[in-house]
Scaffold this motif. Structure first.
Motif, PDB file in Angstrom:
ATOM      1  N   ASP A   1       0.829  -1.218   0.000  1.00 58.83           N
ATOM      2  CA  ASP A   1       0.000   0.000   0.000  1.00 58.83           C
ATOM      3  C   ASP A   1       0.859   1.263   0.000  1.00 58.83           C
ATOM      4  OD1 ASP A   1      -2.193  -1.672   0.124  1.00 58.83           O
ATOM      5  OD2 ASP A   1      -2.591  -1.312   2.257  1.00 58.83           O
ATOM      6  N   GLU A   2       1.907   1.268   0.795  1.00 56.47           N
ATOM      7  CA  GLU A   2       2.739   2.469   0.963  1.00 56.47           C
ATOM      8  C   GLU A   2       3.804   2.624  -0.122  1.00 56.47           C
ATOM      9  OE1 GLU A   2       2.621   5.033   3.253  1.00 56.47           O
ATOM     10  OE2 GLU A   2       0.703   4.179   3.837  1.00 56.47           O
ATOM     11  N   ARG A   3       4.302   1.502  -0.634  1.00 55.36           N
ATOM     12  CA  ARG A   3       5.359   1.498  -1.650  1.00 55.36           C
ATOM     13  C   ARG A   3       6.582   2.324  -1.226  1.00 55.36           C
ATOM     14  NH1 ARG A   3       4.163  -0.980  -6.062  1.00 55.36           N
ATOM     15  NH2 ARG A   3       2.058  -1.354  -6.743  1.00 55.36           N
ATOM     16  N   PRO A   4       7.160   2.006  -0.065  1.00 59.58           N
ATOM     17  CA  PRO A   4       8.319   2.782   0.397  1.00 59.58           C
ATOM     18  C   PRO A   4       9.570   2.453  -0.418  1.00 59.58           C
ATOM     19  CG  PRO A   4       7.979   0.901   1.812  1.00 59.58           C
ATOM     20  CD  PRO A   4       6.828   0.915   0.836  1.00 59.58           C
ATOM     21  N   ASP A   5      10.494   3.396  -0.436  1.00 58.76           N
ATOM     22  CA  ASP A   5      11.776   3.156  -1.101  1.00 58.76           C
ATOM     23  C   ASP A   5      12.617   2.173  -0.290  1.00 58.76           C
ATOM     24  OD1 ASP A   5      11.228   4.922  -3.205  1.00 58.76           O
ATOM     25  OD2 ASP A   5      11.943   6.627  -2.030  1.00 58.76           O
ATOM     26  N   TYR A   6      12.529   2.287   1.040  1.00 61.04           N
ATOM     27  CA  TYR A   6      13.316   1.438   1.932  1.00 61.04           C
ATOM     28  C   TYR A   6      12.446   0.993   3.091  1.00 61.04           C
ATOM     29  CZ  TYR A   6      16.796   3.960  -0.690  1.00 61.04           C
ATOM     30  OH  TYR A   6      17.508   4.513  -1.713  1.00 61.04           O
ATOM     31  N   ILE A   7      12.772  -0.157   3.643  1.00 63.21           N
ATOM     32  CA  ILE A   7      12.060  -0.682   4.803  1.00 63.21           C
ATOM     33  C   ILE A   7      13.081  -0.950   5.894  1.00 63.21           C
ATOM     34  CG2 ILE A   7      10.643  -2.561   5.708  1.00 63.21           C
ATOM     35  CD1 ILE A   7       9.739  -3.017   2.769  1.00 63.21           C
ATOM     36  N   CYS A   8      12.853  -0.391   7.062  1.00 61.01           N
ATOM     37  CA  CYS A   8      13.701  -0.643   8.227  1.00 61.01           C
ATOM     38  C   CYS A   8      12.859  -1.356   9.261  1.00 61.01           C
ATOM     39  CB  CYS A   8      14.225   0.671   8.813  1.00 61.01           C
ATOM     40  SG  CYS A   8      15.192   1.662   7.665  1.00 61.01           S
ATOM     41  N   VAL A   9      13.336  -2.459   9.766  1.00 66.25           N
ATOM     42  CA  VAL A   9      12.611  -3.219  10.779  1.00 66.25           C
ATOM     43  C   VAL A   9      13.441  -3.201  12.050  1.00 66.25           C
ATOM     44  CG1 VAL A   9      11.648  -5.466  11.405  1.00 66.25           C
ATOM     45  CG2 VAL A   9      11.584  -4.712   9.012  1.00 66.25           C
ATOM     46  N   PHE A  10      12.849  -2.699  13.125  1.00 63.14           N
ATOM     47  CA  PHE A  10      13.546  -2.603  14.408  1.00 63.14           C
ATOM     48  C   PHE A  10      12.702  -3.219  15.509  1.00 63.14           C
ATOM     49  CE2 PHE A  10      15.611   0.695  11.991  1.00 63.14           C
ATOM     50  CZ  PHE A  10      16.917   0.649  12.432  1.00 63.14           C
ATOM     51  N   GLY A  11      13.356  -3.868  16.459  1.00 64.02           N
ATOM     52  CA  GLY A  11      12.681  -4.305  17.662  1.00 64.02           C
ATOM     53  C   GLY A  11      12.381  -3.084  18.515  1.00 64.02           C
ATOM     54  N   ALA A  12      11.267  -3.127  19.211  1.00 65.02           N
ATOM     55  CA  ALA A  12      10.865  -1.978  20.030  1.00 65.02           C
ATOM     56  C   ALA A  12      10.990  -2.266  21.515  1.00 65.02           C
ATOM     57  CB  ALA A  12       9.434  -1.586  19.684  1.00 65.02           C
ATOM     58  N   ASP A  13      11.777  -3.261  21.854  1.00 62.79           N
ATOM     59  CA  ASP A  13      11.892  -3.623  23.268  1.00 62.79           C
ATOM     60  C   ASP A  13      13.345  -3.659  23.736  1.00 62.79           C
ATOM     61  OD1 ASP A  13      12.600  -5.853  21.818  1.00 62.79           O
ATOM     62  OD2 ASP A  13      11.345  -7.244  22.939  1.00 62.79           O
ATOM     63  N   HIS A  14      14.172  -2.810  23.128  1.00 63.57           N
ATOM     64  CA  HIS A  14      15.575  -2.714  23.515  1.00 63.57           C
ATOM     65  C   HIS A  14      15.935  -1.265  23.809  1.00 63.57           C
ATOM     66  CE1 HIS A  14      15.427  -6.492  21.243  1.00 63.57           C
ATOM     67  NE2 HIS A  14      16.386  -6.870  22.035  1.00 63.57           N
ATOM     68  N   ILE A  15      16.942  -1.079  24.634  1.00 65.62           N
ATOM     69  CA  ILE A  15      17.430   0.252  24.968  1.00 65.62           C
ATOM     70  C   ILE A  15      18.733   0.461  24.202  1.00 65.62           C
ATOM     71  CG2 ILE A  15      18.287   1.729  26.832  1.00 65.62           C
ATOM     72  CD1 ILE A  15      16.510   0.000  28.710  1.00 65.62           C
ATOM     73  N   TYR A  16      18.717   1.386  23.260  1.00 61.00           N
ATOM     74  CA  TYR A  16      19.907   1.636  22.450  1.00 61.00           C
ATOM     75  C   TYR A  16      19.773   2.986  21.766  1.00 61.00           C
ATOM     76  CZ  TYR A  16      16.881   0.417  18.542  1.00 61.00           C
ATOM     77  OH  TYR A  16      15.862   0.396  17.635  1.00 61.00           O
ATOM     78  N   ARG A  17      20.889   3.461  21.259  1.00 58.70           N
ATOM     79  CA  ARG A  17      20.912   4.693  20.478  1.00 58.70           C
ATOM     80  C   ARG A  17      21.666   4.407  19.197  1.00 58.70           C
ATOM     81  NH1 ARG A  17      24.575   9.823  21.501  1.00 58.70           N
ATOM     82  NH2 ARG A  17      23.896  11.041  19.731  1.00 58.70           N
ATOM     83  N   MET A  18      21.043   4.699  18.081  1.00 54.64           N
ATOM     84  CA  MET A  18      21.721   4.545  16.800  1.00 54.64           C
ATOM     85  C   MET A  18      21.096   5.487  15.786  1.00 54.64           C
ATOM     86  SD  MET A  18      20.398   0.994  15.020  1.00 54.64           S
ATOM     87  CE  MET A  18      21.174   1.198  13.432  1.00 54.64           C
ATOM     88  N   ASP A  19      21.853   5.796  14.759  1.00 52.90           N
ATOM     89  CA  ASP A  19      21.359   6.604  13.667  1.00 52.90           C
ATOM     90  C   ASP A  19      21.051   5.667  12.503  1.00 52.90           C
ATOM     91  OD1 ASP A  19      20.833   8.298  11.571  1.00 52.90           O
ATOM     92  OD2 ASP A  19      22.600   9.564  11.883  1.00 52.90           O
ATOM     93  N   PRO A  20      19.786   5.393  12.232  1.00 53.02           N
ATOM     94  CA  PRO A  20      19.468   4.446  11.157  1.00 53.02           C
ATOM     95  C   PRO A  20      19.893   4.947   9.777  1.00 53.02           C
ATOM     96  CG  PRO A  20      17.462   5.424  12.049  1.00 53.02           C
ATOM     97  CD  PRO A  20      18.591   5.877  12.911  1.00 53.02           C
ATOM     98  N   ARG A  21      20.111   6.255   9.636  1.00 52.95           N
ATOM     99  CA  ARG A  21      20.607   6.775   8.349  1.00 52.95           C
ATOM    100  C   ARG A  21      21.977   6.191   8.032  1.00 52.95           C
ATOM    101  NH1 ARG A  21      20.151  13.012   9.506  1.00 52.95           N
ATOM    102  NH2 ARG A  21      21.180  12.131  11.296  1.00 52.95           N
ATOM    103  N   GLN A  22      22.825   6.050   9.065  1.00 50.56           N
ATOM    104  CA  GLN A  22      24.162   5.482   8.838  1.00 50.56           C
ATOM    105  C   GLN A  22      24.054   4.047   8.348  1.00 50.56           C
ATOM    106  OE1 GLN A  22      26.079   5.993  12.639  1.00 50.56           O
ATOM    107  NE2 GLN A  22      26.916   7.987  12.046  1.00 50.56           N
ATOM    108  N   MET A  23      23.143   3.293   8.923  1.00 55.70           N
ATOM    109  CA  MET A  23      22.974   1.909   8.494  1.00 55.70           C
ATOM    110  C   MET A  23      22.443   1.857   7.065  1.00 55.70           C
ATOM    111  SD  MET A  23      21.092  -1.274  10.375  1.00 55.70           S
ATOM    112  CE  MET A  23      19.415  -0.892   9.963  1.00 55.70           C
ATOM    113  N   LEU A  24      21.491   2.713   6.737  1.00 58.92           N
ATOM    114  CA  LEU A  24      20.958   2.745   5.378  1.00 58.92           C
ATOM    115  C   LEU A  24      22.032   3.158   4.371  1.00 58.92           C
ATOM    116  CD1 LEU A  24      18.604   2.450   3.424  1.00 58.92           C
ATOM    117  CD2 LEU A  24      17.983   4.833   3.937  1.00 58.92           C
TER     118      LEU A  24
END
Length: 132
Positions: A95-118
């Motif tokens: 339905d959304e047709r995104p350019d990229y898909i990021c899947v993250f767990g929502a039950d962890h404590i962390y800090r990261m920049d997902p742009r760097q991973m992409l």
């Protein structure tokens, strides 16, 4: 177990008014990812309330954070884990047709920049990139 007796793990309080899900949502929002779907599973009511009251994006700009409950879209059973939750909601991707898909767990404590991973993912030849 006592913390998740009445709520989903991502809805467990952390530091007062915050919840574990806020780490993943904050990382994504700060990285510029502003169309966010949270697939909820186990005892999700408090998680739904927290997200709807806390994470309000500019819908005029098309930005959102929304929850999607288990819907049994692929048969007669609820989600059998996080990967199955993603699989059962592939219609959202269509339905959304995104350019990229990021899947993250929502039950962890962390800090990261997902742009760097992409950026790393796009610069390489991998079909999938996993952060652990």
């Amino acid at each position: 177990m006592p913390l998740t007796l009445d709520r989903a793990k991502p809805a467990v309080p952390f530091g007062g008014q915050y919840r574990l899900v806020d780490f993943a949502l904050s990382n994504l929002a700060n990285g510029g990812f502003l169309k966010i779907v949270v697939l909820t599973q186990y005892k999700s009511h408090s998680l739904d309330l927290h997200i709807s009251r806390t994470w309000r994006m500019s819908t005029l700009l098309g930005d959102y954070v929304t929850t999607v409950p288990a819907q049994m879209r692929r048969g007669r059973q609820w989600f059998e884990g996080s990967a199955d939750a993603v699989f059962q909601n592939l219609n959202i991707v269509g339905d959304e047709r995104p350019d990229y898909i990021c899947v993250f767990g929502a039950d962890h404590i962390y800090r990261m920049d997902p742009r760097q991973m992409l950026e790393q993912h796009l610069g390489g030849s991998a079909g999938v990139t996993v952060a652990a």
